[in-house]
Design an enzyme around this catalytic site. Structure first.
Site, short mmCIF file in Angstrom:
data_model
loop_
_atom_site.label_atom_id
_atom_site.label_comp_id
_atom_site.label_asym_id
_atom_site.label_seq_id
_atom_site.Cartn_x
_atom_site.Cartn_y
_atom_site.Cartn_z
N ASP A 114 -7.98 -5.58 0.35
CA ASP A 114 -8.49 -6.45 -0.69
C ASP A 114 -8.04 -7.89 -0.55
O ASP A 114 -8.49 -8.76 -1.28
CB ASP A 114 -8.05 -5.91 -2.07
CG ASP A 114 -8.77 -4.63 -2.40
OD1 ASP A 114 -9.91 -4.49 -1.94
OD2 ASP A 114 -8.19 -3.78 -3.09
N HIS A 154 0.85 -1.19 0.00
CA HIS A 154 0.00 0.00 0.00
C HIS A 154 0.88 1.23 0.00
O HIS A 154 1.94 1.24 0.62
CB HIS A 154 -0.90 0.01 1.25
CG HIS A 154 -2.06 0.93 1.10
ND1 HIS A 154 -1.98 2.26 1.38
CD2 HIS A 154 -3.32 0.70 0.66
CE1 HIS A 154 -3.15 2.81 1.13
NE2 HIS A 154 -3.98 1.89 0.69
#
Ligand code: ACO
Length: 429
Positions: A364, A306
């Site tokens: 996710d 991320h």
């Protein structure tokens, strides 16, 4: 707000730049006047060190793995609150009283249907169109149907557009799905909760009654809540940039959906589940870990890494726990995909490549497993993210428009092309 300053020296000349202090997070050097004073630009592709706006909605501390909406931690909201209450919080800044919540829920519920003529738009798409392609088109088309809420200078119209977008997005996502599988559209049911209504529109058929399992509705609501907002991510920044020109709200949100679709952003949930299925069994994990580490191979571990989190994504923690609970409650035991996900996570976190680069599972990584258990095909994962994130886009859009200092977004560039040269006639080239 600027009680500190930074000094920049260029060719011996010093420039004093104000430093702005946020309520949380790192200080920000204010370079707005830099070009006027020093005649230079700053260079930051990907905005890795650039604050594009000020905001009071969401705060992320990527090192701590903290996500706050209006100051409230996401794990508390996921456990104690529910999606529409979080929508109210994001949109208006405070948790609602019981009366305010009831009023808000009524307003959202009364806007869940879409203009009947819009059904024709769905029918114009090929049956095998990806539901995200359909959503981009249909949400953009809303500006052709709801003319009474496209004047961005009218606060009442802005409010109506916001409610319409939050209310209609589940209907649009469910219709995109129904169309793709050749089933009749199911109208919204206003006696159901926001999440249960979405599940009902996706899985019921007119031929027989359908009871929404409360476990599924609760899990759905939690997925919506965990995706609600994430400060200035790519799709939100896209919405803000589109809106900075004065574009109407439906066009701006369609732009956000288009950006979200990419596999580096919202499309990662579909890509992640497809990757877990491709791996198939735990014994193949080392092969995929090796590929992810190989610089010659474009493969990346989807659902890992991320831009902001350099620690656990707090949403992934809740999602992992939720995956365990939902599968158990639905009586799905020994799910091979969940097992591969858990083993892959453990293998990556024991590997220096991932720990050194601070690559952890993101939201996710586990959401697809829950959505698959509920019966959604992978093509619906990103549309579900889009409908959840609509509240974030809308809240940030409203915040931007209410800022009296907002300007058109217009980045500069580092030009590396040819300098001036004369046109050459075609016969001389
Ligand atoms: N697998 C393997 N290596 C990775 C991964 C990954 N998933 N993610 C990053 N890296 C490596 C890169 O190769 C790079 O290595 P290097 O420094 O040796 O060149 C380093 O880690 C930094 O990666 P960047 O791409 O520079 O980081 P950036 O912040 O630009 O990208 C992103 C973040 C796009 C999320 C990236 O981690 C990624 O592609 N992840 C997979 C896709 C994904 O899961 N996206 C969902 C994001 S969350 C969301 O939108 C809900």
């Amino acid at each position: 707000m600027a009680d500190k300053s930074a000094t920049l020296t260029i060719d011996g000349t010093e420039y004093e730049l104000p430093v702005l202090s946020p309520t949380s997070g790192p200080d920000v050097i204010d370079i707005r006047k830099l070009y006027g004073q020093a005649g230079v630009f700053t260079y930051d592709p990907g905005f890795t060190s650039t604050a594009s706006c000020d905001s009071t909605i969401t705060f992320i501390d990527g090192d701590k793995g903290e996500l706050l909406h209006r100051g409230y931690p996401i794990d508390q909201l996921a456990e104690k609150s529910h999606y529409l209450e979080v929508c109210y919080l994001l949109l208006y800044g405070e948790l609602p009283t019981a009366e305010q919540l009831e009023d808000f829920e009524t307003r959202v519920t009364r806007h869940t249907m879409i203009h009947e003529q819009m059904h024709n738009f769905f029918r114009g798409f090929r049956r095998d169109a990806h539901p995200m392609a359909t959503m981009v088109g249909v949400v953009g088309a809303m500006s052709a149907f709801y003319h009474d809420s496209t004047d961005i200078n009218d606060p009442w119209q802005r409010e109506v557009a916001s409610i319409r977008l939050i209310a209609k997005m589940p209907t649009i996502a469910a219709m995109a799905y129904k169309y793709s599988i050749g089933q009749p559209f199911v109208y919204p049911r206003n006696d159901l909760s926001y999440a249960a209504n979405f599940v009902h529109m996706c899985f019921s058929v007119p031929a027989e009654p359908y009871h929404v399992d409360p476990i599924v509705a609760r899990a759905m609501d939690r997925i919506f809540t965990l995706h609600a907002d994430h400060e200035q991510n790519a799709s939100t920044s896209t919405v803000r940039l589109a809106s900075s020109s004065g574009a109407n709200p439906f066009a701006c949100i369609a732009a956000g959906i288009a950006c979200l679709w990419g596999p580096a952003h919202g499309g990662a949930n579909q890509a992640c589940l497809e990757m877990l299925r491709e791996i198939g069994t735990p014994d193949r994990i080392p092969e995929y870990i090796a590929r992810a580490k190989d610089k010659e191979d474009p493969f990346r571990l989807m659902g890992f890494g991320h831009r902001v989190y350099k620690n656990f994504d707090p949403r992934a923690k809740v999602m992992k726990q939720s995956a365990d609970e939902v599968l158990e409650l639905l009586g799905i035991e020994n799910n091979p995909t969940l097992q591969v996900a858990k083993d892959l996570e453990a293998a990556a976190l024991a590997d220096e490549y991932f720990t050194d680069k601070k690559l952890f599972p993101n939201v996710d990584f586990y959401s697809g497993i829950i959505l698959e258990a509920m019966g959604f095909p992978t093509s619906m994962f990103t549309p579900i993210f889009a409908l959840s994130r609509t509240i974030g886009w809308v809240s940030q859009w409203k915040e931007q428009l209410a800022d009296p200092h907002h300007k058109i977004g217009r980045p500069r560039q580092l030009y590396l092309g040819d300098t001036t040269r004369d046109y050459i006639e075609i016969e001389n080239r």
